[in-house]
Motif scaffolding. Structure first.
Motif, short mmCIF file in Angstrom:
data_model
loop_
_atom_site.label_atom_id
_atom_site.label_comp_id
_atom_site.label_asym_id
_atom_site.label_seq_id
_atom_site.Cartn_x
_atom_site.Cartn_y
_atom_site.Cartn_z
N UNK A 104 0.86 -1.19 0.00
CA UNK A 104 0.00 0.00 0.00
C UNK A 104 0.89 1.23 0.00
N UNK A 105 0.28 2.39 -0.26
CA UNK A 105 1.01 3.67 -0.20
C UNK A 105 0.22 4.63 0.68
N UNK A 106 0.91 5.20 1.67
CA UNK A 106 0.35 6.21 2.56
C UNK A 106 1.17 7.48 2.41
N UNK A 107 0.53 8.62 2.57
CA UNK A 107 1.18 9.92 2.39
C UNK A 107 1.23 10.68 3.70
N UNK A 108 2.38 11.29 4.00
CA UNK A 108 2.52 12.13 5.18
C UNK A 108 3.17 13.44 4.75
N UNK A 109 2.45 14.54 4.96
CA UNK A 109 2.98 15.84 4.56
C UNK A 109 2.90 16.86 5.67
N UNK A 110 3.95 17.68 5.76
CA UNK A 110 3.98 18.77 6.73
C UNK A 110 3.86 20.09 5.99
N UNK A 111 2.97 20.99 6.47
CA UNK A 111 2.79 22.32 5.91
C UNK A 111 2.47 22.23 4.42
N UNK A 112 3.30 22.79 3.54
CA UNK A 112 3.02 22.67 2.11
C UNK A 112 3.00 21.22 1.66
N UNK A 115 -0.41 19.91 1.59
CA UNK A 115 -1.09 20.28 0.35
C UNK A 115 -0.75 19.28 -0.75
N UNK A 116 0.51 18.89 -0.83
CA UNK A 116 0.92 17.91 -1.82
C UNK A 116 0.27 16.55 -1.56
N UNK A 117 0.25 16.13 -0.30
CA UNK A 117 -0.33 14.83 0.03
C UNK A 117 -1.81 14.77 -0.35
N UNK A 118 -2.55 15.81 0.01
CA UNK A 118 -3.97 15.81 -0.32
C UNK A 118 -4.18 15.97 -1.82
N UNK A 119 -3.31 16.71 -2.50
CA UNK A 119 -3.43 16.85 -3.95
C UNK A 119 -3.18 15.52 -4.65
N UNK A 120 -2.22 14.76 -4.18
CA UNK A 120 -1.97 13.42 -4.73
C UNK A 120 -3.21 12.53 -4.58
N UNK A 121 -3.83 12.58 -3.40
CA UNK A 121 -5.03 11.77 -3.16
C UNK A 121 -6.19 12.24 -4.02
N UNK A 122 -6.30 13.53 -4.25
CA UNK A 122 -7.38 14.06 -5.10
C UNK A 122 -7.18 13.68 -6.56
N UNK A 123 -5.93 13.59 -6.98
CA UNK A 123 -5.62 13.25 -8.36
C UNK A 123 -5.87 11.78 -8.67
N UNK A 124 -5.48 10.91 -7.73
CA UNK A 124 -5.65 9.47 -7.93
C UNK A 124 -6.27 8.89 -6.65
N UNK A 125 -7.58 9.07 -6.47
CA UNK A 125 -8.24 8.75 -5.19
C UNK A 125 -8.09 7.31 -4.72
N UNK A 126 -7.91 6.38 -5.65
CA UNK A 126 -7.91 4.97 -5.26
C UNK A 126 -6.51 4.42 -4.98
N UNK A 127 -5.49 5.28 -5.05
CA UNK A 127 -4.11 4.82 -4.95
C UNK A 127 -3.56 4.75 -3.54
N UNK A 128 -4.28 5.31 -2.56
CA UNK A 128 -3.67 5.52 -1.26
C UNK A 128 -4.48 4.91 -0.13
N UNK A 129 -3.75 4.44 0.90
CA UNK A 129 -4.38 3.81 2.06
C UNK A 129 -4.81 4.84 3.09
N UNK A 130 -4.06 5.94 3.20
CA UNK A 130 -4.36 6.97 4.21
C UNK A 130 -3.49 8.19 3.91
N UNK A 131 -3.88 9.32 4.51
CA UNK A 131 -3.11 10.56 4.42
C UNK A 131 -2.93 11.12 5.82
N UNK A 132 -1.71 11.57 6.12
CA UNK A 132 -1.41 12.27 7.37
C UNK A 132 -0.99 13.69 7.02
N UNK A 133 -1.70 14.68 7.56
CA UNK A 133 -1.37 16.08 7.32
C UNK A 133 -1.03 16.77 8.63
#
Length: 221
Positions: A104-112, A115-133
């Motif tokens: 699986x792929x999970x995204x963790x982003x700090x500050x900007x 924004x990148x982490x959530x943009x990645x999830x918005x672009x390919x919604x089915x690719x990610x297990x979770x996002x941490x902002x």
């Protein structure tokens, strides 16, 4: 050199928590740093996360001050949603070269980076297990995101998102916080926690909550 040119010529620089021979079949967690930082900035946090993860910390494409960024700040005259889309597409293309090795792929982003982490999830919604902002925001793309961001699909998926911040954060503008709060409530399965005294930062309590969140959402199966 423009932002789009920098992204086009971008050769990703990545710091990994595991040797290549140890990554196969593990869940991947991609770290995305904040504005003016680099791939080393968040990497020490890897030791606070569940050991099952392979952590990859990626350097942004745009040289900015002492470090790097993903796109210009919204206050910069060179900012455009197109910059965000270009950076998102570039990171997605890199992820496509490694995601097949991982469960699986999970995204963790700090500050900007959030924004990148959530943009990645918005672009390919089915690719990610979770996002941490962490201490970050979601970009207000307006109609410029149509055809690139698939927000309706993301909302239907109810992707687990952790959002941690301090109400006294002096960096993220109030209007960005308000937009992010509304957007996350309607487009994700949101876990939101407020902290006192971290300002625009991260503390041990927050990382303990992140570890628990990842254990319950990504590793539970």
């Amino acid at each position: 050199m423009t932002e789009a040119t920098n992204v086009h010529n971008w050769a990703p620089i990545v710091t990994w928590s595991k040797a290549e021979s140890e990554r196969s079949g593990t869940p991947l967690l991609l770290m995305l740093h904040g504005y003016g930082a680099d791939e080393a900035d968040l990497f020490s946090l890897a030791q606070t996360l569940p050991e099952e993860f392979t952590v990859a910390s990626l350097r942004g494409p745009e040289r900015t001050g002492p470090g790097y960024s993903w796109f210009p700040l919204r206050s910069d005259v060179s900012y455009a949603v197109e910059n965000v889309k270009s950076a998102t597409a570039a990171v997605t293309a890199w992820l496509d070269t490694v995601r097949g090795q991982h469960s699986s792929v999970t995204l963790l982003g700090f500050s900007q980076g959030m924004c990148m982490a959530t943009s990645l999830a918005r672009h390919r919604p089915h690719d990610y297990a979770a996002v941490v902002g962490l201490s970050g925001f979601v970009v207000d793309a307006g109609t410029e995101g149509n055809g690139f961001f698939y927000d309706a699909e993301l909302a239907a998926d109810q992707l687990p998102v952790f959002w941690g911040r301090d109400q006294a954060d002096p960096v993220i503008p109030a209007e960005a916080v308000e937009y992010t709060a509304t957007w996350l409530r309607t487009h994700s399965k949101l876990t939101k926690i407020l902290y006192t005294g971290i300002w625009h930062g991260i503390n041990a309590q927050e990382m303990a909550h992140v570890k628990e969140f990842l254990s319950m959402t990504v590793l539970k199966g």
